[in-house]
Scaffold this motif. Sequence first.
Motif, short mmCIF file in Angstrom:
data_model
loop_
_atom_site.label_atom_id
_atom_site.label_comp_id
_atom_site.label_asym_id
_atom_site.label_seq_id
_atom_site.Cartn_x
_atom_site.Cartn_y
_atom_site.Cartn_z
N UNK A 6 -8.25 -4.90 8.86
CA UNK A 6 -7.77 -5.75 7.76
C UNK A 6 -6.49 -5.17 7.15
N UNK A 7 -6.42 -3.85 7.01
CA UNK A 7 -5.21 -3.20 6.50
C UNK A 7 -4.06 -3.45 7.47
N UNK A 8 -4.31 -3.35 8.76
CA UNK A 8 -3.27 -3.59 9.76
C UNK A 8 -2.78 -5.03 9.71
N UNK A 38 -3.38 5.37 4.86
CA UNK A 38 -2.50 6.54 4.79
C UNK A 38 -1.32 6.41 5.75
N UNK A 39 -1.50 5.69 6.84
CA UNK A 39 -0.43 5.52 7.82
C UNK A 39 0.54 4.40 7.49
N UNK A 40 0.05 3.34 6.83
CA UNK A 40 0.88 2.15 6.63
C UNK A 40 1.24 1.87 5.17
N UNK A 41 0.35 2.14 4.26
CA UNK A 41 0.56 1.67 2.89
C UNK A 41 0.93 2.76 1.90
N UNK A 42 0.76 4.00 2.26
CA UNK A 42 0.99 5.08 1.30
C UNK A 42 2.48 5.22 0.98
N UNK A 43 2.75 5.49 -0.28
CA UNK A 43 4.12 5.73 -0.71
C UNK A 43 4.63 6.98 0.01
N UNK A 44 5.84 6.90 0.50
CA UNK A 44 6.39 8.03 1.23
C UNK A 44 6.26 7.90 2.73
N UNK A 45 5.46 6.94 3.19
CA UNK A 45 5.39 6.67 4.63
C UNK A 45 6.06 5.30 4.82
N UNK A 113 3.49 -0.92 -3.26
CA UNK A 113 2.45 0.01 -2.88
C UNK A 113 1.16 -0.76 -2.69
N UNK A 114 0.04 -0.09 -2.84
CA UNK A 114 -1.25 -0.72 -2.72
C UNK A 114 -2.04 -0.47 -3.99
N UNK A 115 -2.92 -1.38 -4.30
CA UNK A 115 -3.73 -1.28 -5.51
C UNK A 115 -5.06 -1.94 -5.25
#
Length: 116
Positions: A6-8, A38-45, A113-115
């Motif tokens: 679902x994240x993808x 952590x791979x797609x939505x994290x700030x800094x990636x 970002x994500x929330x």
Amino acid sequence: ANEGAAVAVASGYHLATRKCAVVYLQNSGIGNMVNPLMSLAVKGVYSLPMLIMCGWRGEPGKKDEPQHMMQGSVTPGLLGKHINIPFVLLIYLQMNPIGIFSPMFAYQLSKVSRVA
């Protein structure tokens, strides 16, 4: 399919449309989405935005199954402290749904970002 998929899908939706997708899951599925988040939505990636709505099985103070109570007791810390996802409890949803959702969308879109 699971929560990680679902994240993808939400990430792909954003890349294709520049719109923010909503991902709904039960808190028991948070573990399945940690790596994709952590791979797609994290700030800094990649900082791909999505709104995550998470049902809370095992919410403290509510009668539930033992496995739900264990997962429910760690959910806020898992989201906020360990995965670093800001979240809002929707306990006042029936009283003021617009007042609850508007700040979440505004925050999510302003931070790209994500929330949850």
